[in-house]
Write a protein that holds these residues in place. Structure first.
Motif, PDB file in Angstrom:
ATOM      1  N   ARG A  43       0.832  -1.210   0.000  1.00 57.15           N
ATOM      2  CA  ARG A  43       0.000   0.000   0.000  1.00 57.15           C
ATOM      3  C   ARG A  43       0.870   1.264   0.000  1.00 57.15           C
ATOM      4  NH1 ARG A  43      -5.206   1.652   1.218  1.00 57.15           N
ATOM      5  NH2 ARG A  43      -5.915  -0.466   1.732  1.00 57.15           N
ATOM      6  N   TYR A  44       1.926   1.251   0.781  1.00 57.12           N
ATOM      7  CA  TYR A  44       2.812   2.403   0.851  1.00 57.12           C
ATOM      8  C   TYR A  44       3.467   2.653  -0.512  1.00 57.12           C
ATOM      9  CZ  TYR A  44       6.532   5.469   2.567  1.00 57.12           C
ATOM     10  OH  TYR A  44       7.380   6.536   2.764  1.00 57.12           O
ATOM     11  N   TYR A  45       3.892   1.596  -1.167  1.00 56.59           N
ATOM     12  CA  TYR A  45       4.522   1.702  -2.494  1.00 56.59           C
ATOM     13  C   TYR A  45       3.543   2.287  -3.507  1.00 56.59           C
ATOM     14  CZ  TYR A  45       7.461   0.096  -6.444  1.00 56.59           C
ATOM     15  OH  TYR A  45       8.255   0.016  -7.563  1.00 56.59           O
ATOM     16  N   TYR A  46       2.305   1.813  -3.450  1.00 56.15           N
ATOM     17  CA  TYR A  46       1.292   2.335  -4.374  1.00 56.15           C
ATOM     18  C   TYR A  46       0.983   3.796  -4.084  1.00 56.15           C
ATOM     19  CZ  TYR A  46      -3.370   3.438  -6.072  1.00 56.15           C
ATOM     20  OH  TYR A  46      -4.447   4.083  -6.634  1.00 56.15           O
ATOM     21  N   GLU A  47       0.784   4.128  -2.825  1.00 58.91           N
ATOM     22  CA  GLU A  47       0.344   5.487  -2.478  1.00 58.91           C
ATOM     23  C   GLU A  47       1.449   6.523  -2.641  1.00 58.91           C
ATOM     24  OE1 GLU A  47      -1.337   5.146   1.426  1.00 58.91           O
ATOM     25  OE2 GLU A  47      -3.269   4.399   0.663  1.00 58.91           O
ATOM     26  N   THR A  48       2.695   6.121  -2.468  1.00 60.19           N
ATOM     27  CA  THR A  48       3.791   7.088  -2.563  1.00 60.19           C
ATOM     28  C   THR A  48       4.444   7.133  -3.938  1.00 60.19           C
ATOM     29  OG1 THR A  48       5.396   5.462  -1.743  1.00 60.19           O
ATOM     30  CG2 THR A  48       4.317   6.887  -0.113  1.00 60.19           C
ATOM     31  N   ALA A  49       4.229   6.115  -4.752  1.00 63.85           N
ATOM     32  CA  ALA A  49       4.874   6.088  -6.068  1.00 63.85           C
ATOM     33  C   ALA A  49       3.919   5.693  -7.186  1.00 63.85           C
ATOM     34  CB  ALA A  49       6.068   5.123  -6.036  1.00 63.85           C
ATOM     35  N   GLY A  50       3.194   4.580  -6.998  1.00 67.06           N
ATOM     36  CA  GLY A  50       2.369   4.065  -8.084  1.00 67.06           C
ATOM     37  C   GLY A  50       1.201   4.946  -8.468  1.00 67.06           C
ATOM     38  N   LYS A  51       0.498   5.458  -7.468  1.00 69.05           N
ATOM     39  CA  LYS A  51      -0.700   6.245  -7.740  1.00 69.05           C
ATOM     40  C   LYS A  51      -0.384   7.472  -8.577  1.00 69.05           C
ATOM     41  CE  LYS A  51      -4.653   8.363  -5.392  1.00 69.05           C
ATOM     42  NZ  LYS A  51      -5.266   8.647  -4.062  1.00 69.05           N
ATOM     43  N   GLN A  52       0.646   8.218  -8.192  1.00 65.61           N
ATOM     44  CA  GLN A  52       1.009   9.429  -8.929  1.00 65.61           C
ATOM     45  C   GLN A  52       1.471   9.108 -10.349  1.00 65.61           C
ATOM     46  OE1 GLN A  52       1.859   8.548  -5.928  1.00 65.61           O
ATOM     47  NE2 GLN A  52       1.944  10.288  -4.487  1.00 65.61           N
ATOM     48  N   ALA A  53       2.240   8.022 -10.508  1.00 61.12           N
ATOM     49  CA  ALA A  53       2.736   7.646 -11.834  1.00 61.12           C
ATOM     50  C   ALA A  53       1.592   7.276 -12.772  1.00 61.12           C
ATOM     51  CB  ALA A  53       3.719   6.480 -11.711  1.00 61.12           C
ATOM     52  N   LEU A  54       0.633   6.529 -12.260  1.00 66.19           N
ATOM     53  CA  LEU A  54      -0.512   6.138 -13.084  1.00 66.19           C
ATOM     54  C   LEU A  54      -1.358   7.353 -13.448  1.00 66.19           C
ATOM     55  CD1 LEU A  54      -1.483   2.894 -11.153  1.00 66.19           C
ATOM     56  CD2 LEU A  54      -0.647   2.986 -13.513  1.00 66.19           C
ATOM     57  N   GLY A 108      -4.269  -3.360  -5.781  1.00 60.91           N
ATOM     58  CA  GLY A 108      -4.159  -3.994  -4.480  1.00 60.91           C
ATOM     59  C   GLY A 108      -3.056  -5.025  -4.475  1.00 60.91           C
ATOM     60  N   LEU A 109      -3.092  -5.895  -3.489  1.00 64.71           N
ATOM     61  CA  LEU A 109      -2.165  -7.022  -3.430  1.00 64.71           C
ATOM     62  C   LEU A 109      -2.932  -8.235  -2.940  1.00 64.71           C
ATOM     63  CD1 LEU A 109       0.752  -8.041  -3.779  1.00 64.71           C
ATOM     64  CD2 LEU A 109       1.083  -7.585  -1.337  1.00 64.71           C
ATOM     65  N   PHE A 134       2.769  -4.416  -6.026  1.00 65.24           N
ATOM     66  CA  PHE A 134       1.309  -4.440  -5.988  1.00 65.24           C
ATOM     67  C   PHE A 134       0.778  -4.895  -7.331  1.00 65.24           C
ATOM     68  CE2 PHE A 134       2.571  -0.077  -7.025  1.00 65.24           C
ATOM     69  CZ  PHE A 134       1.793   0.226  -8.139  1.00 65.24           C
ATOM     70  N   CYS A 135      -0.513  -5.160  -7.370  1.00 63.92           N
ATOM     71  CA  CYS A 135      -1.178  -5.643  -8.582  1.00 63.92           C
ATOM     72  C   CYS A 135      -2.019  -4.529  -9.202  1.00 63.92           C
ATOM     73  CB  CYS A 135      -2.094  -6.829  -8.269  1.00 63.92           C
ATOM     74  SG  CYS A 135      -1.284  -8.236  -7.482  1.00 63.92           S
ATOM     75  N   ILE A 136      -2.049  -4.504 -10.515  1.00 62.34           N
ATOM     76  CA  ILE A 136      -2.946  -3.621 -11.264  1.00 62.34           C
ATOM     77  C   ILE A 136      -3.798  -4.531 -12.146  1.00 62.34           C
ATOM     78  CG2 ILE A 136      -3.136  -1.693 -12.870  1.00 62.34           C
ATOM     79  CD1 ILE A 136      -0.197  -1.014 -12.166  1.00 62.34           C
ATOM     80  N   TRP A 137      -5.069  -4.672 -11.790  1.00 61.47           N
ATOM     81  CA  TRP A 137      -5.958  -5.566 -12.542  1.00 61.47           C
ATOM     82  C   TRP A 137      -6.791  -4.774 -13.547  1.00 61.47           C
ATOM     83  CZ3 TRP A 137      -5.751  -6.321  -7.052  1.00 61.47           C
ATOM     84  CH2 TRP A 137      -5.154  -7.516  -6.649  1.00 61.47           C
TER      85      TRP A 137
END
Length: 305
Positions: free
Chosen positions: A8-19, A33-34, A58-61
């Motif tokens: 969750r931390y990886y997604y919220e601090t890096a993945g979300k903004q990149a997407l 999610g994971l 994390f997973c991106i479905w």
């Protein structure tokens, strides 16, 4: 942080903004999610888990249609994320872990664990799926799913087995517990057949743990996590402790086996699966079978499941 928290931390601090920056039009169609294979998806990872297939991920479905059109693009965004976060190197896909994280197709993901793109529909389909596969398909956490497709299938699986299937599995586990633990184990001990006695004990323990999950309406995970996962269950919490003592050789084994069966039989009555007071579990099976509504399933052998 454990693996789920790190994901969750990886997604919220890096993945979300990149997407949001690179594929903004697709973000409303992505489930994030994971979940799936690995101790971290069950929240059971520890320091020993970090020696392989572990790290921020994390997973991106995506739906099958979206995956065909945009999967390569979304996977490129995922691969471009930082190689480390919170002091941990990100998980790299290998031969064993391939297809566990990154951009994934919803239908293929559920087909991988249930055999069906949108999960099982009939009793026959439910019976075909190994219980640990259903545990794998429903573990972890979902951080976002604005489209709702992934969660709709997940919620159907989380609603648990159709009751006829659950009862039939409970009957089969009761029969195995009785046969392996209450009957065969003491006979093997009296014969001095220590190897057979250990095998009988293992059969009893495995059936008992599966039974506890069934009585909690939770899917039992892969064998190496099944006992640890019992500590999070609401019903029959004492059985996990009893099995641990049994495995350590604490106390008289047959007395402990009977104590476990006594607790299980009481819970079977509490759930109105039987009215019989017996503690020899095989004697409860015929009564429980009568509570199955489907005539074909009711006619199967008590140990067949």
């Amino acid at each position: 942080m454990n693996g789920l928290e790190l994901a969750r931390y990886y997604y919220e601090t890096a993945g979300k903004q990149a997407l949001e920056r690179q594929v903004p039009d697709l973000v409303p169609r992505l489930a994030i999610g994971l979940a799936g294979e690995g101790s971290e998806c069950f929240g059971l990872d520890d320091e020993l888990s970090r020696d392989h297939d572990w790290g921020p991920a994390f997973c991106i479905w995506m739906t099958e249609e979206d995956f065909v059109k945009h999967g390569v693009q979304v996977q490129a965004v995922y691969r471009g994320l930082p190689d480390a976060v919170a002091g941990f190197s990100v998980r790299k896909s290998g031969i064993i872990s391939s297809g566990r994280v990154g951009c994934l197709c919803i239908e293929d993901w559920y087909r991988r664990y249930t055999g069906y793109a949108h999960g099982p529909e009939t009793l026959a389909q439910w019976r075909q799926i190994p219980e640990s596969f259903l545990a794998t398909a429903t573990n972890g956490e979902i951080f976002a799913d604005p489209l709702g497709v992934f969660m709709s299938i997940r919620q159907k699986l989380l609603a648990y087995y159709p009751e006829d299937i659950r009862i039939k599995k409970i009957v089969a586990r009761a029969a195995t517990m009785a046969q392996a633990g209450q009957y065969n184990y003491p006979r093997c001990v009296r014969r001095g057949d220590t190897v057979a006695a250990q095998l009988a004990m293992a059969e009893f323990a495995n059936a008992t743990m599966s039974m506890v999950y069934l009585l909690n309406r939770r899917y039992a995970p892969y064998y190496k996590w099944i006992h640890r996962g019992m500590k999070n269950l609401e019903r029959l919490p004492r059985v996990a402790v009893q099995l641990e003592k049994l495995s350590r050789g604490e106390g008289e084994a047959q007395e402990m086996i009977e104590g476990i069966c006594l607790n299980v039989s009481a819970e079977l009555r509490r759930q109105q699966l039987t009215t019989r007071e017996d503690t020899f579990l095989i004697d409860l099976c015929a009564d429980m079978m009568q509570r199955i509504q489907d005539p074909k399933l009711r006619q199967t052998h008590i140990m067949q499941e």
